[in-house]
Enzyme design. Structure first.
Site, PDB file in Angstrom:
ATOM      1  N   CYS A 290      -3.146 -10.914  33.762  1.00 12.51           N
ATOM      2  CA  CYS A 290      -2.008 -11.053  32.836  1.00 12.51           C
ATOM      3  C   CYS A 290      -0.927 -11.995  33.359  1.00 12.51           C
ATOM      4  O   CYS A 290      -0.025 -12.374  32.607  1.00 12.51           O
ATOM      5  CB  CYS A 290      -1.401  -9.693  32.548  1.00 12.51           C
TER       6      CYS A 290
ATOM      7  N   HIS B  56       6.020 -10.254  30.211  1.00 12.31           N
ATOM      8  CA  HIS B  56       4.660  -9.938  29.765  1.00 12.31           C
ATOM      9  C   HIS B  56       4.728  -8.661  28.931  1.00 12.31           C
ATOM     10  O   HIS B  56       5.387  -7.690  29.307  1.00 12.31           O
ATOM     11  CB  HIS B  56       3.768  -9.737  30.998  1.00 12.31           C
TER      12      HIS B  56
ATOM     13  N   ASN C 260      -1.093  -5.623  24.201  1.00 11.48           N
ATOM     14  CA  ASN C 260      -1.169  -6.409  25.436  1.00 11.48           C
ATOM     15  C   ASN C 260      -2.267  -7.461  25.278  1.00 11.48           C
ATOM     16  O   ASN C 260      -3.450  -7.124  25.196  1.00 11.48           O
ATOM     17  CB  ASN C 260      -1.482  -5.458  26.604  1.00 11.48           C
TER      18      ASN C 260
HETATM   19  N1  COA Z   1      -3.425   9.457  22.787  1.00 14.19           N
HETATM   20  C1  COA Z   1      -3.026  10.697  23.068  1.00 14.19           C
HETATM   21  N2  COA Z   1      -2.964  11.200  24.306  1.00 14.19           N
HETATM   22  C2  COA Z   1      -3.337  10.412  25.308  1.00 14.19           C
HETATM   23  C3  COA Z   1      -3.773   9.092  25.103  1.00 14.19           C
HETATM   24  C4  COA Z   1      -3.810   8.634  23.789  1.00 14.19           C
HETATM   25  N3  COA Z   1      -4.200   7.379  23.474  1.00 14.19           N
HETATM   26  N4  COA Z   1      -4.061   8.543  26.289  1.00 14.19           N
HETATM   27  C5  COA Z   1      -3.813   9.465  27.226  1.00 14.19           C
HETATM   28  N5  COA Z   1      -3.375  10.601  26.632  1.00 14.19           N
HETATM   29  C6  COA Z   1      -3.007  11.867  27.281  1.00 14.19           C
HETATM   30  C7  COA Z   1      -3.565  12.013  28.672  1.00 14.19           C
HETATM   31  O1  COA Z   1      -4.885  12.504  28.621  1.00 14.19           O
HETATM   32  C8  COA Z   1      -2.579  12.952  29.292  1.00 14.19           C
HETATM   33  O2  COA Z   1      -2.901  14.265  28.880  1.00 14.19           O
HETATM   34  P1  COA Z   1      -2.787  15.502  29.916  1.00 14.19           P
HETATM   35  O3  COA Z   1      -1.322  15.548  30.286  1.00 14.19           O
HETATM   36  O4  COA Z   1      -3.256  16.643  29.126  1.00 14.19           O
HETATM   37  O5  COA Z   1      -3.658  15.131  31.075  1.00 14.19           O
HETATM   38  C9  COA Z   1      -1.257  12.595  28.646  1.00 14.19           C
HETATM   39  O6  COA Z   1      -1.592  11.871  27.456  1.00 14.19           O
HETATM   40  C10 COA Z   1      -0.367  11.732  29.526  1.00 14.19           C
HETATM   41  O7  COA Z   1      -1.180  10.696  30.101  1.00 14.19           O
HETATM   42  P2  COA Z   1      -0.589   9.596  31.051  1.00 14.19           P
HETATM   43  O8  COA Z   1      -1.701   8.704  31.490  1.00 14.19           O
HETATM   44  O9  COA Z   1       0.277  10.219  32.093  1.00 14.19           O
HETATM   45  O10 COA Z   1       0.362   8.837  30.010  1.00 14.19           O
HETATM   46  P3  COA Z   1       1.397   7.708  30.295  1.00 14.19           P
HETATM   47  O11 COA Z   1       2.723   8.133  29.812  1.00 14.19           O
HETATM   48  O12 COA Z   1       1.277   7.164  31.692  1.00 14.19           O
HETATM   49  O13 COA Z   1       0.899   6.574  29.285  1.00 14.19           O
HETATM   50  C11 COA Z   1      -0.265   4.480  29.442  1.00 14.19           C
HETATM   51  C12 COA Z   1      -0.380   5.999  29.441  1.00 14.19           C
HETATM   52  C13 COA Z   1      -1.625   3.863  29.660  1.00 14.19           C
HETATM   53  C14 COA Z   1       0.278   4.067  28.077  1.00 14.19           C
HETATM   54  C15 COA Z   1       0.716   4.040  30.547  1.00 14.19           C
HETATM   55  O14 COA Z   1       0.389   4.669  31.762  1.00 14.19           O
HETATM   56  C16 COA Z   1       0.755   2.554  30.769  1.00 14.19           C
HETATM   57  O15 COA Z   1       1.108   1.788  29.879  1.00 14.19           O
HETATM   58  N6  COA Z   1       0.451   2.120  32.004  1.00 14.19           N
HETATM   59  C17 COA Z   1       0.530   0.732  32.352  1.00 14.19           C
HETATM   60  C18 COA Z   1      -0.592   0.008  31.718  1.00 14.19           C
HETATM   61  C19 COA Z   1      -0.474  -1.451  31.831  1.00 14.19           C
HETATM   62  O16 COA Z   1       0.572  -2.011  31.697  1.00 14.19           O
HETATM   63  N7  COA Z   1      -1.629  -2.056  31.999  1.00 14.19           N
HETATM   64  C20 COA Z   1      -1.796  -3.444  31.908  1.00 14.19           C
HETATM   65  C21 COA Z   1      -1.490  -4.145  33.148  1.00 14.19           C
HETATM   66  S1  COA Z   1      -1.387  -5.828  32.750  1.00 14.19           S
END
Ligand code: COA
Length: 332
Positions: free
Chosen positions: A117, A259, A289
């Site tokens: 990215c 980004h 993204n």
């Molecule tokens: N819909 C509903 N629930 C979801 C879900 C979805 N699409 N994806 C995950 N969950 C659930 C998980 O299973 C978890 O449940 P649990 O508490 O029962 O285990 C809960 O939601 C929280 O998950 P978590 O991974 O802690 O959520 P988060 O707040 O970290 O959000 C992302 C997840 C992926 C959106 C976030 O971590 C993120 O954006 N990370 C950075 C990603 C990024 O920028 N990547 C690209 C790099 S260039």
């Protein structure tokens, strides 16, 4: 501020995205998720997705032709094409060569750049160096991704995030070096955490159809929470360092164009830099993204929305799998 008498500048910008829209409501039918959850955790409402049979080179070419037209540069004048991408149409030939052929840039060299990215910022930095050494060169940079083709549509933790699209800029020597052009950039990497964000299948370690690797490793895999933590640190540190070493403060910035990976990461950075909302450009709600395409798509729309005027000081900052990170300061 470090200013060389020769500065490279963006002479024209273009973008092109597939017309097919995948909304959060569509995703609700594919995996256990909700529009509300996706908006709250990421800020994304919809993303663009290639139709079956379409390739991202089509959009890379379309964006390039628009950038050339805006820059008033003909394809024959282009000396080099750099495509930042992690999802080229093929491994051979590179996406940049398909663009070279598509726009008929008969005098250009062409290569793809792989920095996830952060790829667009890496490409800007490379073009800047080439132009300082060859001031008459015109360089086409494309950030183009077909992430939908590397997304595991059964994995709700990743499939909600990604989209497809292409943005392109033509770079050349600034005609007003005191007012316009690249000022400085930072490029960085931290390979110690590479396992947090991977696409293992299809490389030379696990060639396509290698039975040793589970099927889901042929798609992007991510430990979202850990990536989130690392990303916030990388973008904050990069932004502050770039400003500090150029004797600038956040008050000097006209627009931050980060980004577009997650609205919460963007908001975190905005707060750390103490910037008002109208000084941070966001279009993640429309595209998700798009990796190396995200900054040129945001720059394009910021200019179209009247948020970017000639000479404005802007800060670009990105991070991605690897990890890679980078920032650039420039006068638009
Ligand atoms: N819909 C509903 N629930 C979801 C879900 C979805 N699409 N994806 C995950 N969950 C659930 C998980 O299973 C978890 O449940 P649990 O508490 O029962 O285990 C809960 O939601 C929280 O998950 P978590 O991974 O802690 O959520 P988060 O707040 O970290 O959000 C992302 C997840 C992926 C959106 C976030 O971590 C993120 O954006 N990370 C950075 C990603 C990024 O920028 N990547 C690209 C790099 S260039």
């Amino acid at each position: 501020m470090k200013l060389n008498s020769i500065r490279s500048a963006i002479l024209g910008i273009g973008m092109a995205v597939p017309s097919k829209i995948l909304t959060n409501f569509d995703l609700e039918k594919m995996v256990e998720t909700s529009d509300e959850w996706i908006i709250e955790r990421t800020g994304i409402k919809e993303r663009r997705i290639l139709e079956d049979g379409e390739n991202i080179s089509k959009y890379a070419i379309e964006a390039s032709l628009e950038a050339l037209e805006k820059a008033k540069v003909s394809p024959k004048e282009i000396n080099l094409i750099i495509c930042a991408t992690l999802t080229p149409d093929y491994l051979i030939p590179s996406l940049s060569v398909l663009v070279q052929n598509g726009i008929k840039a008969i005098n250009a060299g062409a290569f793809d750049l792989s920095a996830t990215c952060s790829g667009f910022i890496y490409a800007l930095a490379m073009a800047d160096q080439f132009i300082k050494n060859n001031p008459n060169w015109k360089i086409l940079i494309v950030g183009a991704e077909a992430l939908s083709r590397k997304t595991n549509w059964k994995d709700r933790t990743t499939c909600i995030l990604f989209g497809d699209g292409a943005g392109a800029v033509v770079m050349g020597k600034s005609s007003e070096p005191e007012k316009r052009g690249i000022i400085d950039f930072i490029l960085g990497a931290d390979g110690s955490q590479w396992q947090l964000l991977t696409l293992k299948g299809g490389g030379s370690c696990y060639p396509p159809f290698d039975k040793r690797l589970p099927e889901d490793e042929y798609y992007i895999k991510m430990q979202g929470r850990e990536v989130f933590k690392a990303a916030t640190k990388m973008v904050e540190k990069t932004s502050l360092e770039l400003l500090k070493r150029n004797n600038l403060t956040t008050k000097d910035i006209k627009l931050l164009v980060p980004h577009q990976a997650n609205l919460r990461i963007i908001e975190y950075l905005r707060e750390r830099l103490n910037l008002p909302k109208d000084k941070v450009y966001v279009n993640i709600h429309k595209y998700g993204n798009t990796s190396a395409a995200s900054i040129p798509l945001a720059l394009y729309e910021a200019e179209k929305d009247g948020k970017l005027k000639a000479g404005d000081l802007i800060l670009l900052v990105a991070f991605g799998g690897g990890f890679t990170f980078g920032g650039a300061l420039l006068h638009w």
